[in-house]
Design a protein around this motif. Structure first.
Motif, mmCIF file in Angstrom:
data_model
loop_
_atom_site.group_PDB
_atom_site.id
_atom_site.type_symbol
_atom_site.label_atom_id
_atom_site.label_comp_id
_atom_site.label_asym_id
_atom_site.label_seq_id
_atom_site.Cartn_x
_atom_site.Cartn_y
_atom_site.Cartn_z
ATOM 1 N N MET A 42 -20.311 -3.409 0.817
ATOM 2 C CA MET A 42 -18.979 -3.503 0.204
ATOM 3 C C MET A 42 -17.963 -4.045 1.220
ATOM 4 S SD MET A 42 -16.671 -0.413 -1.355
ATOM 5 C CE MET A 42 -17.729 -0.065 -2.754
ATOM 6 N N LYS A 43 -17.088 -4.924 0.701
ATOM 7 C CA LYS A 43 -16.064 -5.504 1.568
ATOM 8 C C LYS A 43 -15.025 -4.450 1.953
ATOM 9 C CE LYS A 43 -13.060 -9.547 1.515
ATOM 10 N NZ LYS A 43 -12.524 -10.618 0.664
ATOM 11 N N GLU A 44 -14.527 -4.563 3.173
ATOM 12 C CA GLU A 44 -13.492 -3.636 3.621
ATOM 13 C C GLU A 44 -12.246 -3.773 2.730
ATOM 14 O OE1 GLU A 44 -11.924 -2.414 7.987
ATOM 15 O OE2 GLU A 44 -12.940 -4.341 7.803
ATOM 16 N N PHE A 45 -11.536 -2.680 2.537
ATOM 17 C CA PHE A 45 -10.305 -2.792 1.745
ATOM 18 C C PHE A 45 -9.162 -1.985 2.351
ATOM 19 C CE2 PHE A 45 -12.647 0.765 -0.218
ATOM 20 C CZ PHE A 45 -11.682 1.732 -0.398
ATOM 21 N N ALA A 46 -7.954 -2.520 2.155
ATOM 22 C CA ALA A 46 -6.739 -1.806 2.566
ATOM 23 C C ALA A 46 -6.267 -0.988 1.379
ATOM 24 C CB ALA A 46 -5.665 -2.808 2.958
ATOM 25 N N VAL A 47 -5.747 0.214 1.641
ATOM 26 C CA VAL A 47 -5.199 1.013 0.553
ATOM 27 C C VAL A 47 -3.705 0.740 0.448
ATOM 28 C CG1 VAL A 47 -4.979 3.297 -0.473
ATOM 29 C CG2 VAL A 47 -6.874 2.818 1.071
ATOM 30 N N PHE A 48 -3.273 0.382 -0.749
ATOM 31 C CA PHE A 48 -1.847 0.167 -1.016
ATOM 32 C C PHE A 48 -1.333 1.431 -1.697
ATOM 33 C CE2 PHE A 48 1.946 -1.530 -2.932
ATOM 34 C CZ PHE A 48 2.351 -2.533 -2.067
ATOM 35 N N TRP A 49 -0.689 2.300 -0.919
ATOM 36 C CA TRP A 49 -0.290 3.609 -1.467
ATOM 37 C C TRP A 49 0.910 3.503 -2.393
ATOM 38 C CZ3 TRP A 49 -3.923 7.008 -0.967
ATOM 39 C CH2 TRP A 49 -4.773 6.963 0.139
ATOM 40 N N GLY A 50 1.801 2.555 -2.139
ATOM 41 C CA GLY A 50 3.004 2.427 -2.954
ATOM 42 C C GLY A 50 4.045 3.468 -2.560
#
Lengths: 315, 152
Positions: A1-9
């Motif tokens: 799986m590709k790395e992902f950034a979390v966009f918390w908002g």
């Protein structure tokens, strides 16, 4: 799986930090390659920023996408509004080269470039499509068999569909699938696809916001839903905070509201305390109590089922 | 003014259709909310009276109308245009004004709650890109006031 950034908002971090907690705990339990990255801002919130200045709306969203574009990672958010706004602008710019050039001209001033290469996922379709049924069911330790819940998709998890492209925009199935994989029953109901109405609170129309919340909560009481499952901080605010206010005023409604990451966390064997579920305004105690009763009476067939689900059991 | 925000050819079709009225949550739940009346007035050039109305803020942007529409247009586009014009004239709900001020100042609509992070054992929040937003908003402001259009 590709790395992902979390966009918390903004909303989760400012108002509901316990939703960040349960999201982190489930990412870690599945050993997902998530990262916190510097440089995000408000997505921006469409009903606010787009009404005041459509250009600022486009540039702000494009800038957020350029942060993940530049790092070569994808983006996942537990907020429907954030993903919907980012994806809408991404889609617009990818189809309007002139507009894209104009936005990138501006972004040059802050050393950024929008390419639109990063995938933008909301957490629910992400778990459905990228993590998948097999891995989820292998990981969970407890099921919600015997529990009847109502699902609230939240408008911006699936719409606008030309930008999000993740489910049927009028008759979606993925959130329902996930809930069934955890063993719960997803109840059909008239107001299932109705907008939560929280937007009205943001334009100083509180009574109207309560009116829309009431439409659903009255029906949920009637169909005896054990809980309402959401995965959007705005919907959560509407049904948890506003329901709390209505109950305090004596209204005869009551349905605990549970975030998808909390439900998944409970299935993984995490405790309500670890997941931060004490932060809710509407008591989740009766839901947890009924669930415990259901778990205690799980029959032998479930044990056989579990053994048959082990890889190679039927070889 | 409205012509730069809206496609009148598509809107003319809207006037004849109105299919999205049946799926619009605000049309169903809020008495007096009917974007068909607003669209009619827009087409007839008499939209001014709606700018001060609370109704133009009742579109929830749920995108049901957009999904229903064979033109991929809808009530929402008309309402967004009306709100943008109302906002330019300073006719907006106080919360919108407060939210925009916060956004201009910080690039966010709220800062991460420090006590909340401590309570739930959450790590330090990542750095915000607020300074870059401030810079971009300042450039946009200069561009729209027509003082200069240099691209550095």
């Amino acid at each position: 799986m590709k790395e992902f950034a979390v966009f918390w908002g903004c909303t989760i971090q400012a108002r509901f930090p316990f939703l960040e907690k349960s999201s982190r705990l489930v990412f870690e339990a599945f050993k997902l390659p998530y990262r916190d990255v510097n440089g995000f801002t408000c997505c921006p919130e469409k009903s606010l920023i787009n009404n005041v200045d459509p250009k600022a709306f486009a540039v702000t969203a494009a800038r957020n996408v350029s942060v993940v574009d530049g790092l070569g990672v994808d983006l996942v958010s537990p907020c429907t509004g954030c993903v919907s706004n980012l994806a809408t602008v991404k889609e617009d710019l990818l189809h309007n080269p002139g507009e894209k050039a104009e936005v990138n001209n501006l972004l040059k001033e802050v050393d950024k470039e929008f390419t639109g290469e990063a995938n933008l996922f909301h957490l629910v379709p992400f778990f459905h499509d990228q993590v998948g049924k097999n891995i989820i069911q292998r990981k969970i330790k407890k099921t919600f068999a015997g529990m009847k819940v109502a699902i609230h998709y939240g408008c911006h998890m699936i719409r606008p569909s030309h930008a999000l492209k993740n489910d049927d925009p009028m008759d979606p199935v993925k959130f329902d699938d996930l809930i069934r994989w955890l063993g719960a029953e997803s109840l059909g109901h008239r107001t299932k696809m109705m907008c939560c109405g929280q937007g009205l609170d943001r334009v100083d129309q509180h009574e109207n916001a309560l009116h829309l919340a009431r439409e659903k909560l009255v029906e949920l009481k009637k169909i005896e839903a054990d809980a309402l499952i959401v995965c959007c901080p705005s919907c959560f605010q509407q049904f948890d905070n506003n329901q709390f206010l209505m109950i305090r005023e004596g209204e005869k409604i009551y349905t605990p509201v549970i975030y998808f990451t909390e439900l998944l966390g409970l299935a993984l064997g995490l405790s309500p305390e670890e997941l931060g579920m004490g932060g809710h305004r509407v008591d989740v105690g009766p839901f947890l109590k009924k669930w415990k009763e259901q778990l205690d009476k799980a029959g032998p067939s479930e044990v056989i089922d579990t053994e048959l689900n082990v890889p190679g059991a039927l070889a | 003014m409205l012509k730069s925000h809206l496609n009148f050819t598509l809107l003319e079709e809207c006037r004849k259709c109105g299919a999205c009225y049946e799926v619009c949550p605000s049309c169903i739940a809020l008495p007096g909310y009917d974007p068909r009346a607003v669209i009619k007035d827009i087409l007839e050039g008499s939209y001014e009276k709606w700018l001060e109305s609370k109704h133009i803020w009742q579109c929830l942007e749920c995108h049901h109308c957009l999904e229903m529409c064979y033109q991929h247009y809808g009530f929402e586009d008309a309402m967004t245009a009306m709100r943008t014009i109302a906002t330019k004239k300073g006719l907006y709900p106080p919360q919108i004004k407060r939210g925009w001020a916060m956004f201009e100042k910080t690039g966010r609509l709220g800062e991460p709650s420090k006590p909340g992070r401590k309570k739930y054992g959450l790590p330090e929040p990542a750095k915000s890109g607020g300074d870059e937003i401030k810079k971009l908003l300042a450039i946009l402001k200069n561009d729209t006031s027509g003082e200069k259009a240099d691209k550095g």
